[in-house]
Design a protein around this motif. Structure first.
Motif, mmCIF file in Angstrom:
data_model
loop_
_atom_site.group_PDB
_atom_site.id
_atom_site.type_symbol
_atom_site.label_atom_id
_atom_site.label_comp_id
_atom_site.label_asym_id
_atom_site.label_seq_id
_atom_site.Cartn_x
_atom_site.Cartn_y
_atom_site.Cartn_z
ATOM 1 N N VAL A 664 0.849 -1.195 0.000
ATOM 2 C CA VAL A 664 0.000 0.000 0.000
ATOM 3 C C VAL A 664 0.878 1.236 0.000
ATOM 4 O O VAL A 664 1.801 1.373 0.811
ATOM 5 N N ASN A 665 0.585 2.154 -0.904
ATOM 6 C CA ASN A 665 1.356 3.395 -1.033
ATOM 7 C C ASN A 665 0.835 4.433 -0.046
ATOM 8 O O ASN A 665 -0.352 4.766 -0.065
ATOM 9 N N PRO A 666 1.698 4.970 0.840
ATOM 10 C CA PRO A 666 1.239 5.962 1.828
ATOM 11 C C PRO A 666 0.593 7.196 1.194
ATOM 12 O O PRO A 666 -0.377 7.734 1.734
ATOM 13 N N ASP A 667 1.150 7.628 0.057
ATOM 14 C CA ASP A 667 0.571 8.812 -0.599
ATOM 15 C C ASP A 667 -0.835 8.511 -1.118
ATOM 16 O O ASP A 667 -1.739 9.351 -1.009
ATOM 17 N N GLU A 668 -1.014 7.319 -1.684
ATOM 18 C CA GLU A 668 -2.350 6.937 -2.142
ATOM 19 C C GLU A 668 -3.307 6.809 -0.956
ATOM 20 O O GLU A 668 -4.476 7.185 -1.045
ATOM 21 N N GLN A 669 -2.777 6.291 0.166
ATOM 22 C CA GLN A 669 -3.596 6.133 1.365
ATOM 23 C C GLN A 669 -4.061 7.490 1.888
ATOM 24 O O GLN A 669 -5.236 7.681 2.204
ATOM 25 N N ARG A 670 -3.144 8.450 1.992
ATOM 26 C CA ARG A 670 -3.516 9.769 2.525
ATOM 27 C C ARG A 670 -4.461 10.491 1.565
ATOM 28 O O ARG A 670 -5.397 11.174 1.999
ATOM 29 N N ASN A 671 -4.251 10.307 0.252
ATOM 30 C CA ASN A 671 -5.170 10.932 -0.716
ATOM 31 C C ASN A 671 -6.574 10.351 -0.591
ATOM 32 O O ASN A 671 -7.566 11.072 -0.680
ATOM 33 N N ALA A 672 -6.654 9.034 -0.371
ATOM 34 C CA ALA A 672 -7.961 8.392 -0.205
ATOM 35 C C ALA A 672 -8.641 8.888 1.063
ATOM 36 O O ALA A 672 -9.853 9.133 1.084
ATOM 37 N N GLN A 673 -7.856 9.052 2.141
ATOM 38 C CA GLN A 673 -8.421 9.545 3.392
ATOM 39 C C GLN A 673 -8.927 10.979 3.244
ATOM 40 O O GLN A 673 -10.006 11.326 3.729
ATOM 41 N N MET A 674 -8.138 11.807 2.560
ATOM 42 C CA MET A 674 -8.570 13.191 2.350
ATOM 43 C C MET A 674 -9.815 13.257 1.475
ATOM 44 O O MET A 674 -10.724 14.055 1.717
ATOM 45 N N GLN A 675 -9.859 12.398 0.444
ATOM 46 C CA GLN A 675 -11.020 12.372 -0.437
ATOM 47 C C GLN A 675 -12.276 11.984 0.333
ATOM 48 O O GLN A 675 -13.344 12.574 0.153
ATOM 49 N N GLN A 676 -12.140 11.003 1.214
ATOM 50 C CA GLN A 676 -13.280 10.578 2.024
ATOM 51 C C GLN A 676 -13.751 11.712 2.932
ATOM 52 O O GLN A 676 -14.956 11.956 3.069
ATOM 53 N N MET A 677 -12.813 12.409 3.547
ATOM 54 C CA MET A 677 -13.168 13.532 4.408
ATOM 55 C C MET A 677 -13.856 14.639 3.615
ATOM 56 O O MET A 677 -14.823 15.251 4.077
ATOM 57 N N ARG A 678 -13.343 14.901 2.428
ATOM 58 C CA ARG A 678 -13.918 15.960 1.608
ATOM 59 C C ARG A 678 -15.335 15.620 1.166
ATOM 60 O O ARG A 678 -16.198 16.483 1.091
ATOM 61 N N GLN A 679 -15.539 14.342 0.867
ATOM 62 C CA GLN A 679 -16.886 13.931 0.470
ATOM 63 C C GLN A 679 -17.882 14.092 1.612
ATOM 64 O O GLN A 679 -19.062 14.341 1.380
ATOM 65 N N MET A 680 -17.417 13.948 2.830
ATOM 66 C CA MET A 680 -18.290 14.081 3.992
ATOM 67 C C MET A 680 -18.420 15.520 4.473
ATOM 68 O O MET A 680 -19.265 15.818 5.313
ATOM 69 N N SER A 681 -17.579 16.402 3.960
ATOM 70 C CA SER A 681 -17.563 17.765 4.489
ATOM 71 C C SER A 681 -18.892 18.473 4.269
ATOM 72 O O SER A 681 -19.380 19.190 5.152
#
Length: 703
Positions: A664-681
């Motif tokens: 698992v790529n850490p950068d891909e992981q953090r981007n996915a986490q940010m995307q999830q947060m943004r979708q919930m914002s």
């Protein structure tokens, strides 16, 4: 609206676009949300409620409701009471959210300028419905054609479609862009550092092996005095969890229903009536007129239906009828029907054709006829059909495609009659000038496939409805019951005496139309809103029954009552008390073996607890136990008793290891986490704004 109808009304794309764009606000809202006998206006009241002091007026609200009802109907949705109630709630929620969001837009300076709106319509990324209408066969968007069509539409001040465009389509387009900007602004405030992503990956790769003792709650009897749940227990619990046990204002009723559905005698009477019309129907030279004169539920479909699509009761018998012969009466769902064979022929199930239309709407009929004759002559002389269609055809829906269309036989009735008869009754390769109400068409039949025997059938159909006698009998029983049941005690006694069935309906909101288990009756809901506990209604006709109700409960908005919360809370509190009893059994036992002996359980082992998984194999979902398994303190000694979902657990971890993370790529992981947060914002912000707003919903007083 059919494709051929689009030929007549080149702006008809707006019928589809209006609902698509107006509902876009609701779709974005969903993304955010994730998740009475009165006069028309109730006396002098015209305000349905307010949001932060901003009034929502009846006329404005009702106008929007009507717009959406019309648009749903144009899309073929059934406008029943359930759909109507859904639309009313959507519109109300839209008003609420517009109010709270508009205040935020103003604070943040979010706007859509006229120049930006033009770019949205005619720039590189126009709305999908407009792009589809004004793109060529290669998908290239013609902004100039779109501008011309919209400019022409805006000039038609009294045109309903123009009003929809100005009052619904454009505001919805602007609103969707404002929401998009707001969501983007909030979403871009979220940030996940790389170390957090790396820690998430490391945590999710962990495995634990544990020894444990599980003492199920079922080992303590529900009837034990120590685990009885009192009203005081429930009250204390919900006072600590008020947010979880909030409720809207609602009421509940008990009711008795007296059926007014058609009886067997009503069905037989209708069957006799239709049977007496058999001979006249068979002899009628004009089936369409006969059906109208005799009040048929089904109008005459003057077209042929291929064998595979003739899906009606007794289809085999009907297909074998000779021309002019009738069959029936027979039962078809809730109707009694007589079928008459009008004719048979072989018919293609699908047809591909192309045409050039010269409309006679904007030019005199004689000029249109001369132009189509010239086009016919040019094509006979070798001119390219597609090129002439692109240059001269008034059918905006097909001119960029060489004038081509494909139709199934089921679309026969949606097309202009002359057009349909030529393409389905003609032969492949045949060309002809055909006049319809749209103008003059030069048509070529390109292909006809899947030929089947087809049938033209007329159906004399009448719904089975209750007779006056049936209605009067049900109404009489309901009135007699209501007269004997003027309070709840008398209601219950009369039910028992007459061995009637008493039913209940709960959670009836002030603005509801539909009543669970009963159907739609705003009249009864209005009575429920005004009644007092124990009050009994007069009989109310709902669909095929007469209903007498007694008001049994009133639930005010706010925290649930103890009685209302008990079904949801009782087992939670009981399990808490059982956990305490199990802890007492465990006592001071300091080893798993000692605990197993004290509780009459066994020591178990599992070596596949995953930090990332929500459940334990052979145990179920126990997040508290999973968390404890990775607690280093529980490796050196046993844990304290853990009250879980299914019982009390004591564990000791024997090993904590890590499995491969799968690259698992850490950068891909953090981007996915940010995307999830943004979708919930958006969801979180709008929910917060709604909770903080002062919303007064007084629709029930007027509607």
């Amino acid at each position: 609206m059919s494709i051929i109808q689009n030929i007549r009304d080149k702006a008809a794309w707006l019928v589809f676009g209006v609902i698509a764009l107006s509902l876009l606000g609701f779709l974005l809202m969903d993304a955010f949300v994730g998740k009475s006998g009165r006069g028309l206006l109730g006396g002098n009241e015209t305000t349905l409620g307010s949001v932060n002091g901003n009034k929502i007026e009846y006329i404005e609200y009702q106008k929007k409701v009507q717009q959406y009802e019309n648009q749903y109907q144009q899309q073929g949705y059934p406008m029943n009471e359930a759909m109507r109630q859904n639309i009313q709630e959507q519109v109300w929620n839209q008003f609420v959210e517009e109010n709270v969001l508009n205040a935020e837009y103003k604070k943040l300076g979010i706007t859509v300028t006229p120049k930006e709106l033009d770019d949205m319509l005619f720039g590189a990324n126009p709305p999908q419905d407009i792009r589809q209408q004004f793109s060529d066969a290669q998908g290239n968007y013609d902004a100039n054609a779109a501008k011309a069509a919209i400019a022409n539409l805006r000039k038609q001040k009294d045109n309903a479609m123009a009003q929809n465009f100005s009052e619904v389509y454009l505001p919805a387009l602007v609103d969707s862009r404002m929401r998009e900007k707001y969501a983007s602004l909030l979403g871009n405030t979220y940030y996940v550092p790389k170390w957090m992503a790396e820690k998430t990956i490391a945590d999710n790769s962990q495995l634990a092996a544990v020894n444990f003792v599980a003492v199920p709650y079922s080992t303590v009897s529900d009837s034990a005095a120590e685990v009885k749940v009192s009203d005081a227990d429930i009250e204390a619990y919900i006072s600590k969890h008020k947010e979880e046990y909030k409720q809207e204002a609602s009421r509940g009723i008990s009711y008795v229903a007296f059926s007014a559905a058609p009886t067997a005698a009503d069905t037989n009477a209708l069957r006799t009536t239709l049977d007496n019309l058999r001979a006249d129907f068979a002899a009628a030279p004009d089936p369409a007129a006969f059906l109208v004169r005799n009040n048929s539920e089904l109008t005459f479909y003057d077209g042929y239906v291929v064998k595979s699509k003739l899906q009606v009761p007794n289809a085999d018998t009907i297909r074998n009828l000779a021309d002019g012969v009738v069959y029936g009466p027979y039962l078809d769902s809730r109707n009694i029907v007589i079928a008459k064979m009008i004719g048979k022929r072989t018919l293609a199930d699908s047809v591909k054709c192309r045409h050039i239309l010269i409309s006679n709407q904007a030019v005199p009929d004689s000029i249109a006829e001369k132009r189509i004759d010239s086009i016919q002559a040019a094509i006979k002389g070798g001119a390219d059909f597609a090129a002439l269609a692109l240059k001269y055809s008034d059918d905006q829906g097909s001119k960029d495609k060489g004038g081509e269309y494909s139709f199934s036989s089921q679309q026969f009735g949606t097309l202009a009659k002359e057009f349909a008869e030529f393409i389905f009754y003609g032969t492949t390769g045949e060309k002809k000038v055909v006049k319809t109400s749209f103008g003059y068409h030069y048509i070529e039949i390109l292909n006809q496939k899947n030929f089947e025997q087809a049938y033209k059938v007329a159906y004399l159909s009448r719904a089975i409805i209750p007779s006056t006698e049936t209605e009067n009998a049900a109404s009489g029983l309901a009135n007699q019951f209501a007269g004997e049941s003027r309070n709840q005690k008398a209601f219950d006694e009369t039910v028992a005496k007459n061995k009637l069935t008493k039913l209940i309906a709960t959670e009836i909101k002030p603005n509801d139309i539909m009543i669970p288990g009963l159907g739609s009756s705003r009249q009864l809901v209005r009575w429920i809103n005004d009644a007092k506990i124990g009050e009994v209604s007069e009989p109310v006709n709902i669909e095929d029954k007469y209903v007498v109700a007694v008001l049994t409960e009133i639930n005010a908005a706010g925290t649930m009552s103890v009685a209302k919360a008990r079904p949801q809370v009782e087992f939670i509190i009981r399990n808490q008390k059982k956990a305490e009893q199990i802890r007492k059994k465990i006592g001071t036992a300091a080893t798993l073996d000692a605990i197993a002996t004290a509780t009459q359980q066994t020591v178990q082992h599992t070596d596949s607890i995953k930090f990332s998984a929500p459940f334990i194999p052979n145990i179920g979902q126990e997040p508290k136990v999973i968390g404890a398994a990775f607690n280093k303190a529980n490796q050196a000694k046993i844990s304290v008793p853990i009250a879980g979902n299914g019982g009390v657990y004591v564990i000791q971890s024997t090993n904590v290891s890590a499995m491969a993370d799968g690259g698992v790529n850490p950068d891909e992981q953090r981007n996915a986490q940010m995307q999830q947060m943004r979708q919930m914002s958006g969801f979180r912000s709008v929910e917060s704004l709604r909770k903080g707003a002062t919303v007064k919903d007084e629709r029930a007083k007027i509607l």
